[in-house]
Design an enzyme around this catalytic site. Structure first.
Site, PDB file in Angstrom:
ATOM      1  N   CYS A   1      47.331  89.781  87.565  1.00  0.00           N
ATOM      2  CA  CYS A   1      47.278  90.807  88.612  1.00  0.00           C
ATOM      3  C   CYS A   1      48.355  91.858  88.306  1.00  0.00           C
ATOM      4  O   CYS A   1      49.495  91.507  87.989  1.00  0.00           O
ATOM      5  CB  CYS A   1      47.510  90.184  89.989  1.00  0.00           C
ATOM      6  SG  CYS A   1      46.294  88.917  90.394  1.00  0.00           S
TER       7      CYS A   1
ATOM      8  N   CYS B   1      51.395  82.451  85.271  1.00  0.00           N
ATOM      9  CA  CYS B   1      50.020  82.549  85.791  1.00  0.00           C
ATOM     10  C   CYS B   1      49.187  83.333  84.783  1.00  0.00           C
ATOM     11  O   CYS B   1      49.688  84.256  84.137  1.00  0.00           O
ATOM     12  CB  CYS B   1      50.017  83.266  87.141  1.00  0.00           C
ATOM     13  SG  CYS B   1      48.359  83.361  87.878  1.00  0.00           S
TER      14      CYS B   1
ATOM     15  N   CYS C   1      51.989  91.974  90.002  1.00  0.00           N
ATOM     16  CA  CYS C   1      52.690  90.694  90.174  1.00  0.00           C
ATOM     17  C   CYS C   1      53.676  90.433  89.039  1.00  0.00           C
ATOM     18  O   CYS C   1      53.314  90.529  87.858  1.00  0.00           O
ATOM     19  CB  CYS C   1      51.656  89.573  90.232  1.00  0.00           C
ATOM     20  SG  CYS C   1      52.392  87.939  90.229  1.00  0.00           S
TER      21      CYS C   1
ATOM     22  N   GLU D   1      60.037  78.706  90.814  1.00  0.00           N
ATOM     23  CA  GLU D   1      60.816  79.054  91.987  1.00  0.00           C
ATOM     24  C   GLU D   1      60.084  78.690  93.268  1.00  0.00           C
ATOM     25  O   GLU D   1      58.857  78.579  93.296  1.00  0.00           O
ATOM     26  CB  GLU D   1      61.123  80.547  91.989  1.00  0.00           C
ATOM     27  CG  GLU D   1      59.871  81.366  92.124  1.00  0.00           C
ATOM     28  CD  GLU D   1      60.132  82.864  92.061  1.00  0.00           C
ATOM     29  OE1 GLU D   1      61.216  83.259  91.634  1.00  0.00           O
ATOM     30  OE2 GLU D   1      59.233  83.605  92.454  1.00  0.00           O
TER      31      GLU D   1
ATOM     32  N   CYS E   1      58.019  87.805  95.015  1.00  0.00           N
ATOM     33  CA  CYS E   1      57.579  86.546  94.413  1.00  0.00           C
ATOM     34  C   CYS E   1      57.555  86.634  92.891  1.00  0.00           C
ATOM     35  O   CYS E   1      57.137  87.623  92.327  1.00  0.00           O
ATOM     36  CB  CYS E   1      56.192  86.186  94.929  1.00  0.00           C
ATOM     37  SG  CYS E   1      56.213  84.684  95.872  1.00  0.00           S
TER      38      CYS E   1
ATOM     39  N   CYS F   1      57.684  78.630 100.459  1.00  0.00           N
ATOM     40  CA  CYS F   1      56.652  79.190  99.584  1.00  0.00           C
ATOM     41  C   CYS F   1      56.826  78.522  98.221  1.00  0.00           C
ATOM     42  O   CYS F   1      57.896  78.609  97.621  1.00  0.00           O
ATOM     43  CB  CYS F   1      56.865  80.708  99.500  1.00  0.00           C
ATOM     44  SG  CYS F   1      55.780  81.516  98.329  1.00  0.00           S
TER      45      CYS F   1
HETATM   46  S1  SF4 Z   1      49.310  87.510  92.222  1.00  0.00           S
HETATM   47 FE1  SF4 Z   1      50.411  86.755  90.405  1.00  0.00          FE
HETATM   48  S2  SF4 Z   1      50.625  84.570  90.700  1.00  0.00           S
HETATM   49 FE2  SF4 Z   1      49.032  85.288  92.139  1.00  0.00          FE
HETATM   50  S3  SF4 Z   1      47.101  85.038  91.007  1.00  0.00           S
HETATM   51 FE3  SF4 Z   1      47.781  87.136  90.596  1.00  0.00          FE
HETATM   52  S4  SF4 Z   1      48.965  86.979  88.680  1.00  0.00           S
HETATM   53 FE4  SF4 Z   1      48.755  84.917  89.503  1.00  0.00          FE
END
Ligand code: SF4
Length: 344
Positions: free
Chosen positions: A116, A112, A119, A92, A332, A105
């Site tokens: 995190c 990923c 996220c 996206e 996001c 963005c």
């Molecule tokens: S915030 Fe999400 S996309 Fe960004 S590094 Fe951490 S896990 Fe990856």
């Protein structure tokens, strides 16, 4: 499979023209058509001979992305695009306009691997790296959909840009090339969760793109829980690397701080953050969390104001990325996240 041209450098376009039996300067024309004139078909490249355009149509394609969904339900003016890649995976991009900027963005990976805790993208895991062509494809396809150019690019969509370092740098260089898309290097922001080795490499290589670091807690123990990458490189090592970058580049990095209610928004956190700011040149960007699951929530507007008061006075720039807290579509990773869940 047809050769995809978006993502090729000028030299590669020239080499490609020679490969197909034409003159080198045809490659330069092709490069201009792709990036500077944003042609979305070979037929539109009117100063190329008809025979060459026919050959190109047979053996190559530009590499615009397929648009799977356009979500403009946001209560702000942002628009989220869901793109389908050639292998059926999804990424996206989010278009965010304001009075002076037209920002996109963009994603740097499918999913990923950094996990995190706050996220949505993290829930996908890392599925694969994006190529520079797929990264620039987001920009060119969004420009075509919007019918106008973009002024700013931020690598804050799906993925950790520095975990796909070579392709991200290649894409950023192409985006900023004066003979191509010509988006100023200072209008391109790379945002990292804190890959210390890459921050140092980035500083040593002297790139002009702006750097942002997703900090989210001044305290190592908590940051290690929120962002597992902090167990590999702790807050002290991260801040040392950021200082190294600031000194070496003479640029002021931005520390991003996602505000999570009852987690990292106390007076002690404000004091810890303030201490960091006083120790190095930097700017702070507070990002009130947009909920994507049940685990975390967004502080009230009143508490955000209080947190800002705790930070002041601050010898650094401070900005707050306000968006509607109930605006789930602005979070996001969410849109592609929904789609990819079905694919897994
Ligand atoms: S915030 Fe999400 S996309 Fe960004 S590094 Fe951490 S896990 Fe990856």
């Amino acid at each position: 499979m047809k050769k995809r041209l978006i993502g090729l450098t000028l030299q590669e376009c020239e080499a490609f023209a020679e490969e197909i039996g034409d003159r080198k300067y045809r490659g330069r024309q092709l490069y201009k058509w792709i990036y500077a004139k944003r042609a979305d078909s070979f037929a539109a490249m009117t100063d190329l001979p008809a025979a060459l355009r026919d050959t190109l149509s047979e053996i190559a394609e530009l590499g615009y992305l397929d648009v799977e969904d356009v979500d403009d339900r946001s209560t702000s003016d942002s628009v989220k695009y869901l793109f389908r890649l050639q292998d059926g995976r999804h990424i996206e991009s989010v278009y965010i306009p304001d009075s002076s900027r037209k920002t996109l963005c963009i994603s740097s990976q499918v999913g990923c691997g950094l996990n995190c805790q706050f996220c949505a993208t993290a829930q996908l895991g890392l599925q694969r790296q994006l190529t520079a062509g797929e990264i620039i494809g987001q920009v060119l396809t969004s420009m075509r959909l919007r019918g106008h150019d973009l002024t700013n690019i931020v690598f804050m969509g799906m993925g950790e840009p520095f975990a796909n370092y070579d392709e991200v740098i290649r894409a950023a260089q192409l985006l900023s090339d004066d003979n191509g898309l010509a988006i100023g290097a200072r209008r391109i922001v790379l945002s990292t969760a804190g890959l210390v080795d890459k921050i140092i490499r980035y500083a040593d290589e002297g790139h002009k793109f702006r750097l942002a670091i997703s900090l989210n807690s001044p305290f190592q123990e908590q940051r290690g829980q929120l962002m597992p990458i902090s167990r590999k490189w702790d807050v002290t090592a991260l801040l040392e690397a950021v200082k190294y970058y600031a000194v070496k580049s003479h640029k002021v990095p931005t520390l991003e701080y996602v505000l999570l209610a009852g987690v990292n928004d106390s007076r002690e956190h404000a004091a810890g953050l303030k201490k960091i700011v006083q120790s190095m040149p930097c700017k702070i960007n507070l990002i009130p969390y947009n909920p994507t699951g049940a685990l975390f929530s967004r502080p009230s507007a009143q508490h955000i104001e209080t947190f800002i008061r705790w930070l002041l006075p601050l010898r650094a720039g401070l900005s707050v990325r306000w968006s509607k807290g109930d605006d789930a579509q602005a979070a996001c990773g969410q849109l592609a996240g929904k789609k990819e869940e079905r694919l897994l």
